[in-house]
Design a protein around this motif. Sequence first.
Motif, PDB file in Angstrom:
ATOM      1  N   GLN A  23       0.881  -1.184   0.055  1.00  0.00           N
ATOM      2  CA  GLN A  23       0.110   0.086  -0.072  1.00  0.00           C
ATOM      3  C   GLN A  23       0.739   1.110  -0.160  1.00  0.00           C
ATOM      4  O   GLN A  23       0.549   2.077  -0.712  1.00  0.00           O
ATOM      5  CB  GLN A  23      -0.966   0.072   1.109  1.00  0.00           C
ATOM      6  CG  GLN A  23      -1.891   1.062   1.276  1.00  0.00           C
ATOM      7  CD  GLN A  23      -2.526   1.190   2.591  1.00  0.00           C
ATOM      8  OE1 GLN A  23      -2.460   0.235   3.196  1.00  0.00           O
ATOM      9  NE2 GLN A  23      -3.487   2.357   2.712  1.00  0.00           N
ATOM     10  N   LEU A  24       1.935   1.391   0.770  1.00  0.00           N
ATOM     11  CA  LEU A  24       2.959   2.242   0.718  1.00  0.00           C
ATOM     12  C   LEU A  24       4.027   2.252  -0.319  1.00  0.00           C
ATOM     13  O   LEU A  24       4.707   3.103  -0.234  1.00  0.00           O
ATOM     14  CB  LEU A  24       3.452   2.685   2.260  1.00  0.00           C
ATOM     15  CG  LEU A  24       2.383   2.921   3.324  1.00  0.00           C
ATOM     16  CD1 LEU A  24       3.026   2.934   4.655  1.00  0.00           C
ATOM     17  CD2 LEU A  24       1.869   4.176   3.115  1.00  0.00           C
ATOM     18  N   VAL A  74      10.997  13.748   3.723  1.00  0.00           N
ATOM     19  CA  VAL A  74       9.667  13.588   4.137  1.00  0.00           C
ATOM     20  C   VAL A  74       9.118  12.286   4.348  1.00  0.00           C
ATOM     21  O   VAL A  74       9.252  11.645   3.206  1.00  0.00           O
ATOM     22  CB  VAL A  74       8.860  14.476   3.337  1.00  0.00           C
ATOM     23  CG1 VAL A  74       7.259  14.524   3.612  1.00  0.00           C
ATOM     24  CG2 VAL A  74       9.436  15.869   3.139  1.00  0.00           C
ATOM     25  N   GLU A  75       8.474  11.762   5.409  1.00  0.00           N
ATOM     26  CA  GLU A  75       8.240  10.323   5.472  1.00  0.00           C
ATOM     27  C   GLU A  75       6.805  10.067   6.051  1.00  0.00           C
ATOM     28  O   GLU A  75       6.439  10.766   7.105  1.00  0.00           O
ATOM     29  CB  GLU A  75       9.494   9.714   6.559  1.00  0.00           C
ATOM     30  CG  GLU A  75       8.943   8.491   6.776  1.00  0.00           C
ATOM     31  CD  GLU A  75       8.691   7.370   5.571  1.00  0.00           C
ATOM     32  OE1 GLU A  75       7.735   6.667   5.520  1.00  0.00           O
ATOM     33  OE2 GLU A  75       9.824   7.263   4.768  1.00  0.00           O
ATOM     34  N   ILE A  76       5.910   9.454   5.241  1.00  0.00           N
ATOM     35  CA  ILE A  76       4.711   9.258   5.495  1.00  0.00           C
ATOM     36  C   ILE A  76       4.354   8.363   6.862  1.00  0.00           C
ATOM     37  O   ILE A  76       3.381   8.484   7.719  1.00  0.00           O
ATOM     38  CB  ILE A  76       3.880   8.667   4.450  1.00  0.00           C
ATOM     39  CG1 ILE A  76       2.338   8.902   4.577  1.00  0.00           C
ATOM     40  CG2 ILE A  76       4.157   7.367   3.933  1.00  0.00           C
ATOM     41  CD1 ILE A  76       1.632   8.913   3.633  1.00  0.00           C
ATOM     42  N   GLY A 104       4.926  13.107   7.568  1.00  0.00           N
ATOM     43  CA  GLY A 104       3.933  13.553   6.789  1.00  0.00           C
ATOM     44  C   GLY A 104       3.654  13.024   5.348  1.00  0.00           C
ATOM     45  O   GLY A 104       5.096  12.448   4.926  1.00  0.00           O
ATOM     46  N   ASP A 105       2.573  13.263   4.679  1.00  0.00           N
ATOM     47  CA  ASP A 105       2.531  12.891   3.223  1.00  0.00           C
ATOM     48  C   ASP A 105       3.188  13.897   2.344  1.00  0.00           C
ATOM     49  O   ASP A 105       2.781  15.320   2.483  1.00  0.00           O
ATOM     50  CB  ASP A 105       0.915  12.761   3.083  1.00  0.00           C
ATOM     51  CG  ASP A 105       0.751  12.281   1.679  1.00  0.00           C
ATOM     52  OD1 ASP A 105       1.599  12.358   0.613  1.00  0.00           O
ATOM     53  OD2 ASP A 105      -0.637  11.773   1.384  1.00  0.00           O
ATOM     54  N   VAL A 111       6.542  21.798   3.511  1.00  0.00           N
ATOM     55  CA  VAL A 111       7.943  21.720   3.412  1.00  0.00           C
ATOM     56  C   VAL A 111       8.541  22.891   3.605  1.00  0.00           C
ATOM     57  O   VAL A 111       8.367  23.952   3.078  1.00  0.00           O
ATOM     58  CB  VAL A 111       8.193  21.189   1.720  1.00  0.00           C
ATOM     59  CG1 VAL A 111       9.898  21.104   1.864  1.00  0.00           C
ATOM     60  CG2 VAL A 111       7.861  19.710   1.525  1.00  0.00           C
ATOM     61  N   PRO A 112       9.619  22.868   4.736  1.00  0.00           N
ATOM     62  CA  PRO A 112      10.325  24.192   4.947  1.00  0.00           C
ATOM     63  C   PRO A 112      10.951  24.964   3.666  1.00  0.00           C
ATOM     64  O   PRO A 112      11.406  24.016   2.565  1.00  0.00           O
ATOM     65  CB  PRO A 112      11.360  23.932   5.860  1.00  0.00           C
ATOM     66  CG  PRO A 112      10.743  22.528   6.437  1.00  0.00           C
ATOM     67  CD  PRO A 112      10.283  21.782   5.356  1.00  0.00           C
ATOM     68  N   ALA A 113      10.794  26.192   3.481  1.00  0.00           N
ATOM     69  CA  ALA A 113      11.261  26.869   2.191  1.00  0.00           C
ATOM     70  C   ALA A 113      12.891  26.570   2.158  1.00  0.00           C
ATOM     71  O   ALA A 113      13.524  26.180   3.108  1.00  0.00           O
ATOM     72  CB  ALA A 113      11.128  28.354   2.338  1.00  0.00           C
TER      73      ALA A 113
END
Length: 281
Positions: A23-24, A74-76, A104-105, A111-113
């Motif tokens: 699924q992921l 970034v990790e869901i 998060g997704d 997302v930080p600049a």
Amino acid sequence: MSLLGPAEVRELAHKLGIRPTKQLGQNFVHDPNTVRRIVRAADLAPDDIVLEVGPGLGSLTLALLEQGVEVRAVEIDPVLAGALPDTVARFAPEHAGRLTVIAGDALRAKVPAGPTALVANLPYNVAVPVVLHLLAAVPTLRHGLVMVQKEVADRLTAGPGSRVYGVPSAKLAWYATSRQAGKVPPSVFWPVPNVDSGLVAFTRREPLDGDREATFAVVDAAFAQRRKMLRGALAGWAGGPDAAERILRAAGVDPGARGEQLAVEDFTRIASQRRAGGAPG
């Protein structure tokens, strides 16, 4: 520092109670040579700030940090997101200060600049939307290299006239020039997928003179009925086949052509003609 091999990947997964899920789209790279090859192909500059999506157990993250760049991952999966700083502290303590983890997704997380490069092993089922979303949402991204299913790599990098040219190809071309940067065999992953992977390198291009949403609406309409000539394929979008023909001719596009023959610049001109009053609506 050391990178993750097959034993370390399985040990970490066991410790965290991780069972890779379809699924992921979780297929973890366990070959240090492969992640180093990906980082080399990404052609990173010392001042690049790397955005990594789906770091998983940290194989690629460690190889990126080895290059001396700052990494924002970034990790869901909350378990993997929570464990990544500890993994880096264990295997590369000297680089731990250059890692920021965002749980998060990637399609929704803030997302930080500042990221300038996207480097990621992307889950096959979300690769295209993630790449297109991040290019739209993070204007500082200048270039990148993503590992995706080989079939997806073919589609993303296809040019007009190719059998696999379509919506992903045209939309990526709005943002960037792209090329294939090599194949990756299934054997370097755990679990082993039943497909080859491909590397896609891209470089952001100068913005086109047009409206992105309007252009993408034309792209979607043109490929929704791929076998139809544009006069028919764009009829619903334009308000009828006659209106579509008028817009196409005003844009300098043959109404008898098909979507697969057009470059993104052609789609942009079509969208602009409608907005300029080439047809009602």
